[in-house]
Design an enzyme around this catalytic site. Structure first.
Site, PDB file in Angstrom:
ATOM      1  N   SER A 228       0.844  -1.193   0.000  1.00 46.89           N
ATOM      2  CA  SER A 228       0.000   0.000   0.000  1.00 46.89           C
ATOM      3  C   SER A 228       0.878   1.241   0.000  1.00 46.89           C
ATOM      4  O   SER A 228       2.034   1.195   0.429  1.00 46.89           O
ATOM      5  CB  SER A 228      -0.877   0.027   1.255  1.00 46.89           C
ATOM      6  N   ASP A 229       0.340   2.347  -0.475  1.00 44.70           N
ATOM      7  CA  ASP A 229       1.009   3.611  -0.206  1.00 44.70           C
ATOM      8  C   ASP A 229       0.837   3.864   1.298  1.00 44.70           C
ATOM      9  O   ASP A 229      -0.003   3.243   1.954  1.00 44.70           O
ATOM     10  CB  ASP A 229       0.433   4.748  -1.043  1.00 44.70           C
ATOM     11  N   TRP A 230       1.623   4.800   1.821  1.00 41.80           N
ATOM     12  CA  TRP A 230       1.709   4.950   3.282  1.00 41.80           C
ATOM     13  C   TRP A 230       0.364   5.389   3.895  1.00 41.80           C
ATOM     14  O   TRP A 230      -0.119   6.466   3.611  1.00 41.80           O
ATOM     15  CB  TRP A 230       2.845   5.909   3.611  1.00 41.80           C
ATOM     16  N   PHE A 231      -0.218   4.534   4.659  1.00 40.97           N
ATOM     17  CA  PHE A 231      -1.545   4.727   5.257  1.00 40.97           C
ATOM     18  C   PHE A 231      -2.662   4.624   4.202  1.00 40.97           C
ATOM     19  O   PHE A 231      -3.775   5.071   4.434  1.00 40.97           O
ATOM     20  CB  PHE A 231      -1.664   6.077   5.999  1.00 40.97           C
ATOM     21  N   GLY A 232      -2.362   4.009   3.068  1.00 41.56           N
ATOM     22  CA  GLY A 232      -3.335   3.930   1.985  1.00 41.56           C
ATOM     23  C   GLY A 232      -4.117   2.629   1.958  1.00 41.56           C
ATOM     24  O   GLY A 232      -4.822   2.343   1.001  1.00 41.56           O
TER      25      GLY A 232
END
Ligand code: BGC
Length: 822
Positions: A228-232
């Site tokens: 995932s993208d960061w916190f995505g």
């Protein structure tokens, strides 16, 4: 992968407890996945990406790294083998930070000229992006370092990027936005893909079955990991079932015990979990982290060969957009070096791509090194910053384990500038990173007396006191703005009269606030004295007395940054006025423009030359000087159309849903007509077309020969031309091949880039250039039928040196060919 490794991975997966399997599927901290000591599995470490390897820790400071040219600059080189060399060098950088994977390359498409992150992406054209990304990935992975191509897919704007739904029709996805990823999987065998923050047609990409399951894994046969993208990542069963292997960063929010429970409850099957675990172990086997038990050590590895490569790439990225013959610089006359970017080295854009570069060469330094300082004279003329210049000096920082600056500090340290970007471990773990406050105390001694601007912006509440007086208050007045990845407020500015030579006390108070998506706390405080009208007058005076004026203008990483789109493409501040005034005073005015994309240039007719130099990395000034002096021949070509006006750009619309987005949706209404495809369709003449760039020499093309004898066998067509360097200097150019479907049942672009080759030739020399088109080069995608179609009929092949200069044409006839999207 060897059979032995595949067997070992199978065995490891079998030996793991459910909890151990689950532990592999999320980060332990910002940049790593935890080891499993019981089974001898080492820690996997990742690092941003893409123009260097920043290493662990925060976006600001940290161990120094080599800073390579930004993505758009590499896009402008059109040099596939150079991208391969950069991939190899970046692998060495990743190793110097004890990491195994680079969070790169970034291949979103330049849909809107205002996208804050265009600087990081290669191009408006999918094929150019795909070729360059594939070479970069191949170079990186040849050294055992994993690539993580990002952001999959539809992250073409930074506005509300963590929630926005990009509404893209399937044809545009298949023909434009997915292409760089498809090639990265099929041609370069990327080991990593990062899902984007946004939703795609309503569903977060991190849990998009069709995207991750059908397209990526089934059709393309992808066998790497999706992170995932960061916190995505926003769910447990949905993301795991859709195919998201790794939730980042850690500690986990949606996996861990929640995933253990989901498996026990049967909403995630054991089999699906195992597939994710096998993907992670396979990656760890590929990058060597399975057996990596070294201590985590990061070091700065400032290698001469990296310096040379960065300088070469930076110079090759420069695009000579106008030249009345003044360049390369001749004679030994005096030169006025003017502008806000002259003595400030603009080497990179902002956001997660930023790093602590080994050094930064400004244009002024580069020119002094090349020409000697005696002939050069400097005036800034005006400023171009977005925020007040960050305050430097020694600061004492007291951290409090509460949000009220109450009681005794829990931790005290010092830092050398008035900014911080806190993620993960804060104050050596003495405070909760999401619930703390800090007081930053120091002083500022102005050089000039006068009314100064004091600015503060923060992801958190923050305020600045000068000599005990509250001057800038982003505490009581905090409201969400376009800073710190949309977690921060816009800059709040207050005025204060300061005295030259006197040390004024400066205290910044900060407290965390509830965050929206990203768990970060940050602030930046600056003080500046606005330049007066005299600054432009002084620059004009200097220009008038010099033989030549070089005006270094543009933007910087405050403007071209992740987390914030541009509000327009006008040059910031008074730069347009500065250029016009200098050009009026001296006809020999050369503009060096550093931006992550086009700007409006009403002054273009009045200057003698224009070089677009982008953000070329730590050797910026040397690379720029190389091109200005002719030590390097300009061979960069635009990877993005430069429109005359922002309004000409495809994403510019009266309808907010088309751009910047409305009620959570941004509709890609133009479909496949992105970049030059759009300008062609509307018959708009851009300021500078896609693929354009001048050389100091000249080239001619001839002898177009089309050979489709292999067509029956494999659908390919070979296209050959002869390129001649007709000038008196050695040089390089890019031969570009575009395909037009002469009569199509569906609307198609007037032409599309399908092959290119960058060629170096000695003065007077000729060389044959051969490019090969495959069947897909003639096809378009039909969503209803779910196939690529080459329609029976004639196609025009156009060869030339830019999208607007295609003198050679030939016609080929193709028979109907259907291709499944595999
Ligand atoms: C960016 C990614 C980056 C990640 C880690 C995100 O904000 O979108 O490109 O790799 O942060 O820094």
């Amino acid at each position: 992968m060897t059979k032995a490794l595949a067997d070992r991975i199978d065995q490891l997966a079998d030996q793991m407890t459910l909890e151990e399997q689950v532990s592999l599927l999320s980060g332990q901290d910002f940049w790593s996945v935890a080891a499993i000591d019981r089974l001898g599995i080492g820690t996997l470490r990742v690092t941003d990406g893409p123009n260097g390897a920043r290493g662990g820790g925060s976006l600001i400071g940290g161990v120094k790294s080599a800073c390579f040219p930004a993505g758009i600059a590499l896009g402008a080189t059109w040099n596939v083998s150079l991208l391969g060399d950069i991939g190899v060098a970046l692998a060495q950088e990743v190793k110097s930070k004890s990491a195994h994977m680079l969070l790169a390359p970034t291949v979103n498409i330049h849909r809107s000229v205002t996208n804050g992150r265009n600087f990081e992406c290669y191009a408006e054209d999918p094929m150019l992006s795909a070729e360059l990304a594939s070479a970069y990935i191949t170079g990186l992975q040849s050294q055992g370092i994993g690539a993580t191509i990002k952001h999959f897919v539809g992250n073409e704007s930074e506005i509300e990027r963590t929630t926005m739904s990009s509404e893209i029709d399937e044809r545009a996805l298949r023909e434009i936005y997915l292409i760089p990823f498809e090639w990265a999987v099929k041609k370069a065998g990327t080991w990593g893909v990062m899902s984007s923050y946004n939703r795609l047609n309503g569903t977060f990409t991190s849990e998009h079955d069709w995207l991750l399951g059908t397209v990526l894994r089934q059709e393309w046969g992808y066998d790497g990991i999706v992170m995932s993208d960061w916190f995505g990542s926003h769910s447990t069963a949905e993301t795991v079932n859709a195919g998201l292997d790794l939730e980042m960063p850690g500690p986990t929010r949606d996996r861990g015990q929640k995933l253990v429970d989901a498996v026990k409850a049967g909403t995630v099957s054991r089999d699906t979990l195992r597939q994710r675990v096998i993907a992670m172990l396979t990656l760890m086997g590929r990058v060597g982290s399975l057996d990596d038990h070294r201590d985590f050590v990061e070091h700065a590895d400032d290698r001469p060969e990296h310096r040379a490569l960065i300088r070469r790439a930076g110079a090759e990225a420069a695009v000579l957009l106008k030249n009345n013959g003044i360049l390369p610089l001749k004679g030994d006359g005096s030169i006025a070096v003017i502008g806000p970017n002259a003595k400030t080295a603009q080497i990179m854009g902002g956001g997660s791509a930023q790093l602590n570069a080994h050094y930064r060469i400004s244009p002024w330094q580069g020119l002094v090194a090349a020409l000697g300082g005696d002939r050069l004279h400097y005036a800034p003329g005006c400023t171009n910053h977005r925020f007040e210049p960050v305050l430097k000096g020694g600061f004492r920082v007291d951290y409090f384990a509460n949000e009220k600056l109450a009681g005794e500090p829990a931790y005290t340290c010092s830092q050398d500038e008035a900014q911080a970007f806190w993620i993960g471990n804060v104050a050596e773990g003495k405070v909760d990173p999401l619930h703390f406050s800090a007081r930053v105390s120091g002083s500022f001694t102005p050089e000039t007396s006068g009314s100064h601007r004091v600015g503060i912006y923060a992801a958190g509440f923050a305020r600045v006191f000068v000599d005990g007086q509250l001057i800038a208050d982003a505490w009581t007045n905090w409201s969400k703005g376009r800073t710190f990845f949309e977690e921060g407020c816009d800059e709040v500015v207050g005025m204060v009269a300061l005295e030259a030579g006197r040390a004024h006390d400066v205290v910044i108070e900060f407290a965390t606030k509830d965050f929206a998506t990203l768990g970060l706390a940050a602030f930046a405080a600056g003080i500046g004295l606005p330049l007066s009208d005299d600054a432009i007058a002084e620059a004009v005076r200097l220009a008038r007395n010099a033989d030549t004026a070089i005006v270094c203008i543009g933007r910087n990483g405050e403007w071209d940054t992740e987390g914030s789109d541009l509000a327009s493409i006008a040059l910031p501040g008074r730069q347009a006025e500065l250029v016009a005034a200098v050009a009026h005073a001296n006809p020999n005015t050369i503009v060096v423009l550093q931006t992550g994309g086009p700007v409006e240039m009403d002054w273009i007719g009045s200057v003698a030359a224009l070089v677009q130099a982008w953000y070329p990395g730590q050797e910026a000034g040397n690379a720029i000087a190389d091109v200005l002096t002719g030590a390097v021949e300009p061979s960069g070509r635009l990877p993005q159309t430069f429109p005359a006006r922002w309004a000409d750009n495809p994403a510019h619309s009266q309808d907010a849903e088309v751009y910047p987005g409305f009620e959570g949706k941004v509709r890609y209404e133009e479909g496949i007509f992105v970049g030059y495809r759009h300008y062609d369709r509307l018959g708009l003449t851009p300021l500078f077309p896609f693929g354009f760039g001048l050389s100091y020499t000249s080239f001619a093309l001839g002898d177009l020969v089309v050979d489709d004898s292999a067509f029956e066998a494999d659908g390919s067509v070979r296209v050959s031309v002869t390129l001649t360097n007709t000038g008196a200097r050695d040089g390089a150019t890019v031969v570009q091949l575009y395909v037009s479907d002469d009569a199509s049942s569906d609307p198609r672009p007037a032409k599309e880039l399908k092959a290119f080759d960058k060629v170096w030739l000695k003065a007077g020399a000729s060389a044959p250039v051969t490019m090969v088109l495959d069947a897909r080069a003639f096809a378009f995608f039909r969503p209803k039928a779910q196939h690529w179609l080459v329609e029976h009929g004639s196609f025009t092949l156009r060869v030339g040196l830019s999208s607007a200069d295609l003198p050679l044409t030939a016609t080929v006839t193709r028979t109907t060919t259907l291709m499944l999207p595999v």
